[in-house]
Write a protein that holds these residues in place. Structure first.
Motif, PDB file in Angstrom:
ATOM      1  N   ILE A 306       0.839  -1.202   0.000  1.00 40.05           N
ATOM      2  CA  ILE A 306       0.000   0.000   0.000  1.00 40.05           C
ATOM      3  C   ILE A 306       0.874   1.251   0.000  1.00 40.05           C
ATOM      4  O   ILE A 306       0.655   2.195  -0.764  1.00 40.05           O
ATOM      5  CB  ILE A 306      -0.955  -0.016   1.207  1.00 40.05           C
ATOM      6  N   TYR A 307       1.865   1.251   0.871  1.00 41.25           N
ATOM      7  CA  TYR A 307       2.788   2.394   0.931  1.00 41.25           C
ATOM      8  C   TYR A 307       3.526   2.555  -0.394  1.00 41.25           C
ATOM      9  O   TYR A 307       3.598   3.658  -0.957  1.00 41.25           O
ATOM     10  CB  TYR A 307       3.791   2.194   2.066  1.00 41.25           C
ATOM     11  N   HIS A 308       4.081   1.463  -0.900  1.00 42.04           N
ATOM     12  CA  HIS A 308       4.876   1.525  -2.122  1.00 42.04           C
ATOM     13  C   HIS A 308       4.034   1.976  -3.308  1.00 42.04           C
ATOM     14  O   HIS A 308       4.472   2.828  -4.111  1.00 42.04           O
ATOM     15  CB  HIS A 308       5.505   0.155  -2.404  1.00 42.04           C
ATOM     16  N   ARG A 313       2.604   6.077  -7.304  1.00 41.99           N
ATOM     17  CA  ARG A 313       1.584   6.907  -7.965  1.00 41.99           C
ATOM     18  C   ARG A 313       1.944   8.384  -7.858  1.00 41.99           C
ATOM     19  O   ARG A 313       1.769   9.145  -8.816  1.00 41.99           O
ATOM     20  CB  ARG A 313       0.213   6.643  -7.339  1.00 41.99           C
ATOM     21  N   MET A 314       2.447   8.782  -6.703  1.00 43.38           N
ATOM     22  CA  MET A 314       2.849  10.171  -6.528  1.00 43.38           C
ATOM     23  C   MET A 314       4.011  10.514  -7.451  1.00 43.38           C
ATOM     24  O   MET A 314       4.037  11.578  -8.080  1.00 43.38           O
ATOM     25  CB  MET A 314       3.241  10.402  -5.061  1.00 43.38           C
ATOM     26  N   ILE A 315       4.975   9.619  -7.539  1.00 45.56           N
ATOM     27  CA  ILE A 315       6.140   9.834  -8.406  1.00 45.56           C
ATOM     28  C   ILE A 315       5.695  10.018  -9.858  1.00 45.56           C
ATOM     29  O   ILE A 315       6.128  10.949 -10.552  1.00 45.56           O
ATOM     30  CB  ILE A 315       7.119   8.641  -8.270  1.00 45.56           C
ATOM     31  N   GLU A 316       4.817   9.140 -10.334  1.00 48.63           N
ATOM     32  CA  GLU A 316       4.343   9.228 -11.708  1.00 48.63           C
ATOM     33  C   GLU A 316       3.460  10.450 -11.926  1.00 48.63           C
ATOM     34  O   GLU A 316       3.520  11.105 -12.973  1.00 48.63           O
ATOM     35  CB  GLU A 316       3.592   7.948 -12.077  1.00 48.63           C
ATOM     36  N   ASP A 317       2.637  10.752 -10.916  1.00 52.15           N
ATOM     37  CA  ASP A 317       1.746  11.911 -11.002  1.00 52.15           C
ATOM     38  C   ASP A 317       2.534  13.206 -11.126  1.00 52.15           C
ATOM     39  O   ASP A 317       2.047  14.201 -11.672  1.00 52.15           O
ATOM     40  CB  ASP A 317       0.864  11.952  -9.744  1.00 52.15           C
ATOM     41  N   ALA A 329      14.008  -2.755  -4.797  1.00 48.61           N
ATOM     42  CA  ALA A 329      14.860  -1.795  -4.091  1.00 48.61           C
ATOM     43  C   ALA A 329      14.251  -1.426  -2.744  1.00 48.61           C
ATOM     44  O   ALA A 329      14.969  -1.250  -1.748  1.00 48.61           O
ATOM     45  CB  ALA A 329      15.056  -0.547  -4.947  1.00 48.61           C
ATOM     46  N   PHE A 330      12.956  -1.296  -2.702  1.00 50.81           N
ATOM     47  CA  PHE A 330      12.250  -0.996  -1.453  1.00 50.81           C
ATOM     48  C   PHE A 330      12.458  -2.107  -0.433  1.00 50.81           C
ATOM     49  O   PHE A 330      12.770  -1.852   0.741  1.00 50.81           O
ATOM     50  CB  PHE A 330      10.768  -0.806  -1.769  1.00 50.81           C
TER      51      PHE A 330
END
Length: 405
Positions: A306-308, A313-317, A329-330
């Motif tokens: 959920i966190y990832h 989504r924020m990165i792409e947004d 990597a996470f």
């Protein structure tokens, strides 16, 4: 106090102010004194009255308390967040117009920082229906999901900005000073850290005697725990972000659907431990400080995903490729650094379990000089099996996940 934010609404002049019901419990807000305040302003032309409700955090009037907890350092850090980090993050997001920007923090109306009369005046989120989450028994899956989505958005802004504007991001991160886990404050904190170790070892010895869990705890705490946490904090990783630093239930406000009491929104508050460090510190600390063993056993991987997903989504947004934050990597970041959350939860869980009647009366500190933290934050072995398991089970989970290897 600067009331320019009231004048932004028009030609309003301060008419009156009043303090409204407080909300501090004994032992809470040790770094500050917190008040709810209502301002009324009158438009000199129309006679219109406008009211604003907000929360004011100010320096403790008790000088001994102020020096004991180094309040000035923490106020400076939080004011840096609102005055310098937030405007840059907001501008970065506005230029990219994300569908779901990171806005899960209170608006700051005014602040002041001189080391003596510091304050921040924040929007009173209670008027929108936000209230504190319960920290005693751990948060359920619905609460954790909502909070981790917000945390993922917060960290995602850093990763996207670091990807697209690395020089500007580096300059922004340099504004943040580590004020907790750093060598120059070891003499201030280390006595208290040692008391945490004794409580944790006692809990594990009684609940998991002569097991791998006890062996891992002894090894984890055998060396200098403060130095270990300091090393992790200062290790710069590709997944280092501007992070909250104290991300657990008391610093999360929740809004509920009225009838069903389902959490529908969250706000993150109290950025006084703001730091630049691996995202694994915020995430692992939240999970170990705020969830039960039962929830971790059923949903730990779900919470990580959920966190990832929220972070990606924020990165792409914001216009970057989510490949800068792969799940592999996470997982590796957590394997290396999630032990930090274990060490940090050793501090907070005894307080979460502690009855309010046992909390220290902060204003009983006498005089104008600092006293050792361990004489204020007095930790005793946990008396109940339920409480001991709450603490011991973070080591059980971390052992099973290989975080303490």
């Amino acid at each position: 106090m600067n009331i320019g934010f009231l004048r932004k609404e028009g030609d309003f002049q301060l008419k009156e102010y009043e303090f409204v019901d407080g909300f501090e419990k004994k032992g809470d807000s040790y770094l500050s004194e917190v008040y709810r305040l209502r301002l009324s302003g009158e438009n000199s032309t129309s006679g219109e009255i406008k009211c604003l409700n907000f929360v004011v955090k100010g320096m403790p009037r008790n000088i001994g308390r102020r020096k004991t907890f180094r309040s000035a350092d923490f106020f400076r850090n939080e004011i840096i967040f609102y005055e310098q980090i937030v405007p840059v993050f907001e501008h970065f997001q506005a230029r990219r117009n994300p569908e779901h920007p990171f806005t899960e923090y209170p608006n700051c109306f005014s602040s002041f920082c001189d080391g003596n009369q510091d304050y921040v005046a924040l929007d009173d989120l209670s008027k929108y229906g936000f209230r504190s989450a319960d920290r005693h028994d751990g948060l359920d899956f619905a609460h954790c999901s909502l909070i981790l989505k917000a945390l993922g958005k917060f960290h995602g802004v850093s990763l996207a900005m670091k990807d697209q504007e690395p020089e500007e991001f580096t300059e922004l991160a340099r504004k943040i000073e580590e004020i907790y886990y750093t060598a120059r404050f070891k003499s201030w904190l280390n006595g208290f850290v040692k008391s945490q170790v004794l409580v944790a070892r006692d809990a594990v010895e009684k609940e998991y005697p002569e097991t791998e869990v006890e062996e891992k705890v002894l090894k984890f705490t055998d060396n200098d725990l403060f130095d270990l946490l300091t090393d992790i904090t200062h290790t710069k990783s590709p997944l280092s972000v501007i992070s909250h630093g104290d991300c657990w239930a008391p610093n999360i406000l929740v809004k509920y659907e009225t009838e069903k009491k389902i959490p529908v929104d969250v706000k993150i508050i109290d950025f006084q431990l703001l730091r630049y460090s691996t995202l694994a510190m915020d995430l692992s600390f939240f999970i170990y400080a705020c969830t039960s063993q039962d929830l971790r056993e059923k949903h730990y991987d779900d919470l990580l995903k959920i966190y990832h997903s929220s972070c990606c989504r924020m990165i792409e947004d914001l216009g970057s490729n989510a490949d800068i934050f792969t799940y592999a990597a996470f997982q590796e970041e957590m394997r290396i650094f999630a032990r930090s959350g274990v060490g940090m939860a050793m501090e907070t869980l005894p307080f979460a379990i502690m009855p309010e009647s046992d909390a220290f009366d902060l204003d009983s500190i006498q005089g104008d000089e600092a006293i050792p933290l361990q004489e204020i934050w007095v930790l005793k072995p946990i008396s109940t099996k339920e409480g001991r398991l709450r603490l011991a089970n973070i080591f059980k989970h971390a052992t099973e996940r290989g975080y303490l290897d």
